[in-house]
Design a protein around this motif. Structure first.
Motif, short mmCIF file in Angstrom:
data_model
loop_
_atom_site.label_atom_id
_atom_site.label_comp_id
_atom_site.label_asym_id
_atom_site.label_seq_id
_atom_site.Cartn_x
_atom_site.Cartn_y
_atom_site.Cartn_z
N LEU A 22 0.81 -1.22 0.00
CA LEU A 22 0.00 0.00 0.00
C LEU A 22 0.84 1.27 0.00
O LEU A 22 0.40 2.31 0.48
CB LEU A 22 -0.96 -0.02 1.19
CG LEU A 22 -2.00 -1.14 1.15
CD1 LEU A 22 -2.82 -1.18 2.42
CD2 LEU A 22 -2.89 -0.99 -0.07
N THR A 23 2.02 1.20 -0.58
CA THR A 23 2.85 2.38 -0.75
C THR A 23 2.08 3.42 -1.55
O THR A 23 1.49 3.10 -2.59
CB THR A 23 4.16 2.03 -1.48
OG1 THR A 23 4.88 1.08 -0.70
CG2 THR A 23 5.02 3.26 -1.71
N CYS A 30 -8.85 3.77 10.44
CA CYS A 30 -8.94 2.31 10.50
C CYS A 30 -7.77 1.74 11.29
O CYS A 30 -6.73 2.37 11.44
CB CYS A 30 -8.88 1.69 9.10
SG CYS A 30 -10.29 2.00 8.08
N HIS A 31 -7.93 0.51 11.72
CA HIS A 31 -6.84 -0.26 12.28
C HIS A 31 -5.83 -0.50 11.17
O HIS A 31 -6.22 -0.63 10.00
CB HIS A 31 -7.39 -1.60 12.80
CG HIS A 31 -6.37 -2.46 13.44
ND1 HIS A 31 -5.57 -3.32 12.72
CD2 HIS A 31 -5.99 -2.58 14.73
CE1 HIS A 31 -4.75 -3.94 13.54
NE2 HIS A 31 -5.00 -3.52 14.77
N PRO A 32 -4.54 -0.55 11.47
CA PRO A 32 -3.53 -0.75 10.41
C PRO A 32 -3.75 -2.00 9.55
O PRO A 32 -3.34 -2.03 8.39
CB PRO A 32 -2.22 -0.85 11.18
CG PRO A 32 -2.46 -0.10 12.44
CD PRO A 32 -3.92 -0.33 12.77
N GLY A 33 -4.42 -3.02 10.07
CA GLY A 33 -4.63 -4.23 9.29
C GLY A 33 -5.93 -4.28 8.52
O GLY A 33 -6.26 -5.29 7.90
N THR A 34 -6.71 -3.19 8.53
CA THR A 34 -8.00 -3.18 7.85
C THR A 34 -7.85 -3.33 6.34
O THR A 34 -8.63 -4.02 5.70
CB THR A 34 -8.79 -1.90 8.18
OG1 THR A 34 -9.00 -1.84 9.60
CG2 THR A 34 -10.13 -1.86 7.48
N THR A 45 -10.89 -5.81 5.43
CA THR A 45 -11.70 -6.62 6.34
C THR A 45 -13.03 -5.94 6.60
O THR A 45 -13.98 -6.58 7.03
CB THR A 45 -10.97 -6.78 7.69
OG1 THR A 45 -10.83 -5.49 8.30
CG2 THR A 45 -9.62 -7.44 7.53
N GLY A 46 -13.09 -4.62 6.37
CA GLY A 46 -14.30 -3.86 6.60
C GLY A 46 -14.51 -3.47 8.06
O GLY A 46 -15.48 -2.82 8.40
N THR A 49 -14.86 0.38 10.27
CA THR A 49 -15.23 1.15 9.09
C THR A 49 -14.27 2.33 8.92
O THR A 49 -13.93 2.99 9.88
CB THR A 49 -16.67 1.67 9.22
OG1 THR A 49 -17.52 0.56 9.42
CG2 THR A 49 -17.10 2.41 7.97
N GLY A 50 -13.85 2.57 7.72
CA GLY A 50 -12.95 3.68 7.39
C GLY A 50 -12.73 3.67 5.90
O GLY A 50 -13.48 3.05 5.16
N PHE A 51 -11.67 4.33 5.47
CA PHE A 51 -11.40 4.32 4.05
C PHE A 51 -9.91 4.47 3.77
O PHE A 51 -9.12 4.75 4.66
CB PHE A 51 -12.21 5.39 3.31
CG PHE A 51 -11.96 6.81 3.75
CD1 PHE A 51 -11.01 7.59 3.12
CD2 PHE A 51 -12.67 7.36 4.80
CE1 PHE A 51 -10.77 8.89 3.51
CE2 PHE A 51 -12.45 8.66 5.20
CZ PHE A 51 -11.50 9.43 4.56
N LEU A 52 -9.55 4.26 2.54
CA LEU A 52 -8.18 4.35 2.05
C LEU A 52 -8.16 5.47 1.02
O LEU A 52 -9.06 5.56 0.19
CB LEU A 52 -7.83 3.01 1.39
CG LEU A 52 -6.39 2.67 1.14
CD1 LEU A 52 -5.61 2.56 2.43
CD2 LEU A 52 -6.31 1.33 0.40
N ARG A 53 -7.15 6.33 1.09
CA ARG A 53 -7.04 7.42 0.11
C ARG A 53 -5.60 7.46 -0.39
O ARG A 53 -4.69 6.97 0.25
CB ARG A 53 -7.44 8.75 0.71
CG ARG A 53 -6.49 9.25 1.79
CD ARG A 53 -6.78 10.70 2.16
NE ARG A 53 -5.94 11.15 3.22
CZ ARG A 53 -4.68 11.59 3.08
NH1 ARG A 53 -4.12 11.60 1.89
NH2 ARG A 53 -3.98 12.00 4.12
#
Length: 74
Positions: A22-23, A30-34, A45-46, A49-53
């Motif tokens: 995920l560089t 989120c938790h680092p492993g989400t 994993t869902g 709940t959060g998101f990646l940007r």
């Protein structure tokens, strides 16, 4: 995930995902492993709940992706 980089003067396409890790991405709330990479795909994993940007800002971009929701095994 190709996108046009704002810092590239020629507006060249750049890859947003290297299919290895995920560089270049930032986990938000989120938790680092989400979110993680498995079989050249971004997986979540869902929970929580959060998101990646993306870490950088992009403009005039095209984004294509496939999304699949899998119900947990019972």
């Amino acid at each position: 995930l190709p996108g046009r980089a704002a810092d590239k003067p020629d507006g060249a396409f750049v890859s947003l995902f290297n299919e290895k890790d995920l560089t270049g991405w930032t986990n938000v709330n989120c938790h680092p492993g989400t979110f993680f990479v498995k079989d050249r795909q971004i997986v979540t994993t869902g929970k929580p709940t959060g998101f990646l940007r993306s870490a950088k800002q992009y403009e005039n971009f095209e984004l294509e992706f496939e999304w699949m929701h899998v119900e947990p095994e019972k």
